[in-house]
Scaffold this active site. Structure first.
Site, PDB file in Angstrom:
ATOM      1  N   CYS A 264      64.837  23.885  40.825  1.00 16.42           N
ATOM      2  CA  CYS A 264      65.842  24.014  41.890  1.00 16.42           C
ATOM      3  C   CYS A 264      66.650  25.311  41.870  1.00 16.42           C
ATOM      4  CB  CYS A 264      66.788  22.818  41.847  1.00 16.42           C
ATOM      5  SG  CYS A 264      65.939  21.294  42.264  1.00 16.42           S
TER       6      CYS A 264
HETATM    7  P1  NAD Z   1      57.689  17.441  43.576  1.00 18.68           P
HETATM    8  O1  NAD Z   1      56.822  18.613  43.714  1.00 18.68           O
HETATM    9  O2  NAD Z   1      57.906  16.818  42.227  1.00 18.68           O
HETATM   10  O3  NAD Z   1      57.137  16.274  44.523  1.00 18.68           O
HETATM   11  C1  NAD Z   1      56.687  16.458  45.819  1.00 18.68           C
HETATM   12  C2  NAD Z   1      55.648  15.388  46.119  1.00 18.68           C
HETATM   13  O4  NAD Z   1      55.251  15.535  47.493  1.00 18.68           O
HETATM   14  C3  NAD Z   1      54.367  15.502  45.288  1.00 18.68           C
HETATM   15  O5  NAD Z   1      54.094  14.243  44.698  1.00 18.68           O
HETATM   16  C4  NAD Z   1      53.292  15.864  46.312  1.00 18.68           C
HETATM   17  O6  NAD Z   1      52.013  15.329  46.010  1.00 18.68           O
HETATM   18  C5  NAD Z   1      53.859  15.241  47.574  1.00 18.68           C
HETATM   19  N1  NAD Z   1      53.323  15.794  48.824  1.00 18.68           N
HETATM   20  C6  NAD Z   1      52.924  17.061  49.095  1.00 18.68           C
HETATM   21  N2  NAD Z   1      52.520  17.166  50.373  1.00 18.68           N
HETATM   22  C7  NAD Z   1      52.672  15.936  50.927  1.00 18.68           C
HETATM   23  C8  NAD Z   1      52.441  15.408  52.225  1.00 18.68           C
HETATM   24  N3  NAD Z   1      52.000  16.175  53.220  1.00 18.68           N
HETATM   25  N4  NAD Z   1      52.699  14.107  52.444  1.00 18.68           N
HETATM   26  C9  NAD Z   1      53.153  13.314  51.441  1.00 18.68           C
HETATM   27  N5  NAD Z   1      53.405  13.757  50.192  1.00 18.68           N
HETATM   28  C10 NAD Z   1      53.165  15.054  49.944  1.00 18.68           C
HETATM   29  O7  NAD Z   1      59.076  17.832  44.215  1.00 18.68           O
HETATM   30  P2  NAD Z   1      60.564  17.359  43.786  1.00 18.68           P
HETATM   31  O8  NAD Z   1      60.987  18.033  42.534  1.00 18.68           O
HETATM   32  O9  NAD Z   1      60.664  15.883  43.884  1.00 18.68           O
HETATM   33  O10 NAD Z   1      61.406  18.042  44.957  1.00 18.68           O
HETATM   34  C11 NAD Z   1      61.322  17.581  46.274  1.00 18.68           C
HETATM   35  C12 NAD Z   1      62.439  18.212  47.070  1.00 18.68           C
HETATM   36  O11 NAD Z   1      63.708  17.772  46.571  1.00 18.68           O
HETATM   37  C13 NAD Z   1      62.469  19.740  46.988  1.00 18.68           C
HETATM   38  O12 NAD Z   1      62.909  20.262  48.212  1.00 18.68           O
HETATM   39  C14 NAD Z   1      63.508  20.013  45.920  1.00 18.68           C
HETATM   40  O13 NAD Z   1      64.125  21.273  46.055  1.00 18.68           O
HETATM   41  C15 NAD Z   1      64.495  18.897  46.173  1.00 18.68           C
HETATM   42  N6  NAD Z   1      65.292  18.509  45.018  1.00 18.68           N
HETATM   43  C16 NAD Z   1      64.702  18.425  43.787  1.00 18.68           C
HETATM   44  C17 NAD Z   1      65.472  18.033  42.695  1.00 18.68           C
HETATM   45  C18 NAD Z   1      64.857  17.944  41.311  1.00 18.68           C
HETATM   46  O14 NAD Z   1      65.617  17.857  40.355  1.00 18.68           O
HETATM   47  N7  NAD Z   1      63.539  17.965  41.177  1.00 18.68           N
HETATM   48  C19 NAD Z   1      66.835  17.708  42.852  1.00 18.68           C
HETATM   49  C20 NAD Z   1      67.380  17.776  44.123  1.00 18.68           C
HETATM   50  C21 NAD Z   1      66.605  18.175  45.203  1.00 18.68           C
END
Ligand code: NAD
Length: 427
Positions: A264
């Site tokens: 992030c």
């Molecule tokens: P991640 O990469 O761990 O997970 C994303 C998921 O989306 C994956 O499982 C992937 O297979 C899936 N995906 C991809 N394309 C897809 C589609 N077309 N349809 C359905 N699923 C699909 O990401 P994350 O760390 O969970 O982050 C997600 C969002 O949340 C980002 O924008 C991030 O900045 C935000 N965020 C993350 C955190 C954190 O600590 N990881 C905290 C707050 C906000």
């Protein structure tokens, strides 16, 4: 209420499990079938404290997973987009995955008669919900906003404490264009003891970026002060401990060290820089936050070279691979540039992390991985501490197996002592 969660990574899986715990019915959607199978079997696709218990409790009951958008949208009232928003090669936000998920949601909404609310939970730069997600859903569903609802609900959870943070938030922000879709989203959190800040989507998007950019700024500020303190022979931790007593500053995020990583902070600060430039503003402070952060890992290697000279053929133990403690996530971990630079200097690396060995082995296949700190330290000519795992604080006799007891600490984990040559990064 019936919820679908699109994308079952850190945010999606944690949100899904916690919404189920709050009494909602949840359908997870992902394009990765292995994650679908794991969730349906009650097995978390990622490590997060308490997640396994929640999935075991709710999978097959209030929680299920599928790759079928139509099924998920038909059988839910609200869909949360939780897919990744990585940086592109210039550091700007890459909205490709959000656009793909929005298109799939729009297609699935085409045949749905009942009102449905689409919520963007992914971190997206201001205007994305209104100017990118909404038009795609309108185009693919053939409907107009009003026929369906749209909202933005940023996520503030910390990896490693994600379940706790979701269930005990200090803020919940819901941005919407109309009263009723925002109200529906806010009501999903009614089981939590936290006020909901209601605003418009672009303000909600900005709140998330300001939150992360401010924290990243505190860290880079502390690192810069730490670098200056080190040259002056002043203990920066003593300085910041006193400074943090000022209620206007606070004691958190003042720890100097190897810098911030994770999925992030780096990408979000860069995305805000990119958005600012797009609208004709040069964000000098934010650019410096990134520049200071990128220097810190190199300084670890510079300290090492000062002590050992050439690193060629020398065995260096790297303790800590995850970007922070209590997670297996290595995205943008500061140990990645350090390992790269050590390899560029032809060092041999023996690494240990309590949780992240397997993930790091996908990036660096040809370094040694060990299942204990002592294993990694055996025969090493120096050790770099990269992650603030609790177990590193009590390291002691483990150092006796090193060939040369030089420890460069990037996280202020150890105190200076007689049995090792101890070098702090900024202290
Ligand atoms: P991640 O990469 O761990 O997970 C994303 C998921 O989306 C994956 O499982 C992937 O297979 C899936 N995906 C991809 N394309 C897809 C589609 N077309 N349809 C359905 N699923 C699909 O990401 P994350 O760390 O969970 O982050 C997600 C969002 O949340 C980002 O924008 C991030 O900045 C935000 N965020 C993350 C955190 C954190 O600590 N990881 C905290 C707050 C906000």
């Amino acid at each position: 209420m019936r919820i679908s969660v699109i994308g079952t990574g850190y945010v999606g899986t944690v949100s899904a499990a916690c919404f189920a715990e709050l009494g909602h019915s949840v359908i997870c959607v992902d394009i990765d079938s292995s994650k679908i199978d794991q969730i349906n079997a009650g097995i978390p696709p990622i490590y997060e404290d308490g997640l396994s218990e929640l999935l075991e409790k709710h999978a097959g009951k209030r929680l299920s997973a599928t790759s079928d958008y139509d099924f998920a949208v038909t059988n839910s009232d609200v869909s949360f987009i939780c897919v990744g928003t990585p940086s592109d090669s210039d550091g700007n936000i890459d909205l490709g995955i959000v656009k793909a998920a929005s298109a799939s949601l729009g297609d699935a909404l085409k045949n749905k008669k009942d009102y449905h609310v689409v919520v963007v939970k992914s971190t997206v730069v201001p205007e994305t919900t209104e100017k990118v997600v909404l038009p795609i859903i309108e185009e693919h569903s053939g409907k107009k906003v009003g026929d369906f609802g749209i909202a933005m609900n940023p996520e503030f959870l910390r990896e490693g404490k994600a379940i706790y943070d979701f269930m005990n938030p200090d803020k919940i922000v819901v941005g919407s264009l109309d009263e009723s879709s925002g109200g529906i989203v806010a009501s999903l959190y009614s089981g939590l003891d936290c006020a909901v800040t209601r605003t418009n989507p672009r303000t909600a998007e900005m709140i998330k970026y300001v939150n992360n950019s401010f924290l990243a700024t505190k860290i880079s500020f502390s690192n810069e002060i730490g670098n200056i303190c080190k040259k002056l022979g002043i203990d920066t931790y003593e300085v910041m401990s006193a400074v943090g007593n000022d209620f206007r500053i606070g004691p958190h995020f003042l720890n100097a060290g190897a810098g911030f990583g994770g999925s992030c902070f780096p990408k979000d600060v860069k995305a805000l820089i990119g958005k600012a430039r797009e609208i004709g503003y040069e964000p000098e402070l934010l650019s410096s936050v990134i520049a200071v952060n990128e220097k810190q890992p190199s300084m670890m290697v510079a300290l090492l070279k000062n002590k050992l000279g050439s690193l060629k053929g020398k065995k260096i133990a790297v303790l800590g691979l995850a970007f922070k403690n209590d997670t297996d996530d290595i995205r943008e971990s500061r140990s990645v540039p350090v390992i790269k630079e050590l390899l560029d200097n032809n060092a041999e690396i023996s690494a240990y992390d309590p949780m992240a060995n397997e993930n790091m082995a996908r990036i660096f296949k040809n370094i040694e991985y060990h299942d204990s700190a002592a294993g990694a330290l055996h025969g090493a000519e120096a050790c770099l501490i990269m992650t603030e795992w609790d177990e590193f604080k009590t390291l002691g006799k483990e150092f006796t197996v090193m060939k040369n007891r030089l420890v460069i600490d990037g996280r202020h984990m150890l105190a200076s002592r007689d049995d090792i040559e101890y070098v702090g990064l900024c202290w």
